[in-house]
Design an enzyme around this catalytic site. Sequence first.
Site, short mmCIF file in Angstrom:
data_model
loop_
_atom_site.label_atom_id
_atom_site.label_comp_id
_atom_site.label_asym_id
_atom_site.label_seq_id
_atom_site.Cartn_x
_atom_site.Cartn_y
_atom_site.Cartn_z
N ARG A 59 0.85 -1.21 0.00
CA ARG A 59 0.00 0.00 0.00
C ARG A 59 0.89 1.26 0.00
O ARG A 59 0.60 2.22 -0.67
CB ARG A 59 -0.92 0.04 1.23
CG ARG A 59 -1.80 -1.18 1.48
CD ARG A 59 -3.05 -1.17 0.63
NE ARG A 59 -2.79 -1.52 -0.75
CZ ARG A 59 -2.45 -2.75 -1.18
NH1 ARG A 59 -2.34 -3.75 -0.36
NH2 ARG A 59 -2.23 -2.97 -2.45
N GLN A 91 -10.11 9.14 7.61
CA GLN A 91 -9.90 7.74 7.97
C GLN A 91 -8.86 7.13 7.05
O GLN A 91 -8.43 6.00 7.24
CB GLN A 91 -11.21 6.95 7.82
CG GLN A 91 -12.32 7.46 8.72
CD GLN A 91 -13.65 6.82 8.34
OE1 GLN A 91 -14.00 5.76 8.84
NE2 GLN A 91 -14.38 7.45 7.45
N ASP A 94 -3.62 7.08 3.34
CA ASP A 94 -2.77 7.64 2.28
C ASP A 94 -2.43 9.09 2.61
O ASP A 94 -2.92 9.65 3.59
CB ASP A 94 -3.47 7.50 0.91
CG ASP A 94 -4.74 8.34 0.80
OD1 ASP A 94 -4.70 9.56 1.11
OD2 ASP A 94 -5.79 7.80 0.40
N HIS A 119 -6.85 7.15 11.68
CA HIS A 119 -6.53 5.72 11.58
C HIS A 119 -5.06 5.48 11.26
O HIS A 119 -4.69 4.41 10.80
CB HIS A 119 -7.41 5.03 10.54
CG HIS A 119 -8.84 4.89 10.99
ND1 HIS A 119 -9.87 4.54 10.13
CD2 HIS A 119 -9.41 5.04 12.21
CE1 HIS A 119 -11.01 4.50 10.82
NE2 HIS A 119 -10.75 4.80 12.07
N GLY A 185 -17.33 10.24 1.13
CA GLY A 185 -16.72 9.00 0.66
C GLY A 185 -16.43 7.99 1.74
O GLY A 185 -15.39 7.33 1.72
N THR A 186 -17.34 7.87 2.67
CA THR A 186 -17.14 6.85 3.70
C THR A 186 -18.41 6.03 3.86
O THR A 186 -19.51 6.55 3.74
CB THR A 186 -16.65 7.46 5.04
OG1 THR A 186 -16.67 6.47 6.06
CG2 THR A 186 -17.50 8.63 5.49
N SER A 187 -18.22 4.74 4.11
CA SER A 187 -19.37 3.83 4.12
C SER A 187 -20.16 3.92 5.42
O SER A 187 -21.25 3.37 5.52
CB SER A 187 -18.88 2.39 3.94
OG SER A 187 -18.01 2.05 5.00
N LEU A 212 -20.85 8.18 -3.09
CA LEU A 212 -21.25 7.59 -4.36
C LEU A 212 -22.63 6.95 -4.25
O LEU A 212 -23.48 7.12 -5.12
CB LEU A 212 -20.21 6.54 -4.79
CG LEU A 212 -20.22 6.11 -6.24
CD1 LEU A 212 -20.04 7.30 -7.17
CD2 LEU A 212 -19.11 5.09 -6.49
P1 NAD Z 1 -15.08 2.20 2.69
O1 NAD Z 1 -14.18 1.58 1.67
O2 NAD Z 1 -15.70 1.36 3.72
O3 NAD Z 1 -16.24 2.98 1.95
C1 NAD Z 1 -15.96 3.79 0.85
C2 NAD Z 1 -17.19 4.64 0.55
O4 NAD Z 1 -16.83 5.52 -0.49
C3 NAD Z 1 -18.41 3.85 0.09
O5 NAD Z 1 -19.54 4.33 0.77
C4 NAD Z 1 -18.50 4.17 -1.40
O6 NAD Z 1 -19.84 4.27 -1.85
C5 NAD Z 1 -17.84 5.53 -1.47
N1 NAD Z 1 -17.20 5.82 -2.74
C6 NAD Z 1 -16.55 4.98 -3.57
N2 NAD Z 1 -16.09 5.63 -4.63
C7 NAD Z 1 -16.45 6.94 -4.48
C8 NAD Z 1 -16.27 8.11 -5.25
N3 NAD Z 1 -15.61 8.09 -6.41
N4 NAD Z 1 -16.78 9.26 -4.78
C9 NAD Z 1 -17.47 9.32 -3.61
N5 NAD Z 1 -17.67 8.22 -2.83
C10 NAD Z 1 -17.16 7.05 -3.27
O7 NAD Z 1 -14.21 3.35 3.33
P2 NAD Z 1 -14.16 3.93 4.78
O8 NAD Z 1 -15.54 4.18 5.26
O9 NAD Z 1 -13.19 5.03 4.69
O10 NAD Z 1 -13.54 2.77 5.67
C11 NAD Z 1 -12.39 2.12 5.20
C12 NAD Z 1 -11.27 1.94 6.20
O11 NAD Z 1 -10.19 1.31 5.52
C13 NAD Z 1 -10.73 3.24 6.71
O12 NAD Z 1 -10.70 3.18 8.07
C14 NAD Z 1 -9.31 3.35 6.16
O13 NAD Z 1 -8.37 3.43 7.20
C15 NAD Z 1 -9.05 2.08 5.41
N6 NAD Z 1 -8.75 2.32 3.97
C16 NAD Z 1 -8.02 3.40 3.60
C17 NAD Z 1 -7.78 3.66 2.26
C18 NAD Z 1 -6.97 4.87 1.90
O14 NAD Z 1 -6.25 5.38 2.74
N7 NAD Z 1 -7.07 5.38 0.66
C19 NAD Z 1 -8.28 2.81 1.28
C20 NAD Z 1 -9.02 1.69 1.69
C21 NAD Z 1 -9.26 1.47 3.04
#
Ligand code: NAD
Length: 243
Positions: A59, A91, A94, A119, A185-187, A212
């Site tokens: 990652r 959260q 990156d 996180h 952008g969080t679930s 989304l």
């Molecule tokens: P999640 O993956 O559980 O949910 C992602 C959410 O983003 C979903 O609701 C989805 O519908 C939405 N989404 C997807 N594409 C989108 C877009 N283009 N525009 C707007 N919304 C969009 O993410 P979370 O709730 O952040 O929980 C994931 C956990 O995993 C976090 O705690 C994090 O630490 C970790 N994580 C981090 C990364 C990163 O740092 N980039 C990536 C994956 C997971």
Amino acid sequence: MPEFQNIVILTGAGVSAESGLATFRGPDGLWEGHRVEDVCTPEALARDAALVHRFYDERRARLAEVRPNAAHEALARLDAEWRGELLIVTQNVDDLHERAGAGAATDAGDGAGRVLHMHGALQSALCARCGERRPWAESLPTGRICPACAAPALRPDIVFFGEIPYEMDRIERALADVDLFVSIGTSGAVYPAAGFVRTARHHGAHTVELNLDPSAGSFLFHESRMGAASELVPAFVAQLLGG
Ligand code: NAD
Ligand code: ZN
């Protein structure tokens, strides 16, 4: 839009999706092909440290191949131009908020910037023995010596399930004074972050979700806008800043 002074923004993996970083609970419920229990828990680290370290090494290396998108850039603009209080609680592990220009330390207050990684961060190492955190840009094999206490105990500085997120005090203080709370952008599946909207409402904030698709907690928000973060966030920020 009504007048706001104090803003708290919560971002999740969806903000970085259009940069090419996979979200967590995609259709398959996996993070880059791995079950969360295998890479994101203290038990996983105890059971198979090499796998966990390798996963976060991958990652971390991937960060060099991606760039901030329009959503990160818009939030950096908000950070630069918003005169009231602002805290961007992410959260994400990156560094794309920072690379877009958000979160630089200010002269005000304790010198902390307005981006908080609740996180943890891929580019940081944590000593499991003494708790010291330090910037870390390269791979992090198991058993690496902690320069502070000499224990072979450095691990990825990621808050695993069951561990307490960083800076909850600062987050709670910001939420106690917030009048606009925005979740992007969080679930809404991971606590305590998923509960921030309730706290913000309790303190009288207007609450907005940009995502989304509807999240688990969509019904908790006064307003929900559905679409891609790269489109919704710049439009929302422009509205906040008056153009
Ligand atoms: P999640 O993956 O559980 O949910 C992602 C959410 O983003 C979903 O609701 C989805 O519908 C939405 N989404 C997807 N594409 C989108 C877009 N283009 N525009 C707007 N919304 C969009 O993410 P979370 O709730 O952040 O929980 C994931 C956990 O995993 C976090 O705690 C994090 O630490 C970790 N994580 C981090 C990364 C990163 O740092 N980039 C990536 C994956 C997971
Ligand atoms: Zn140490």
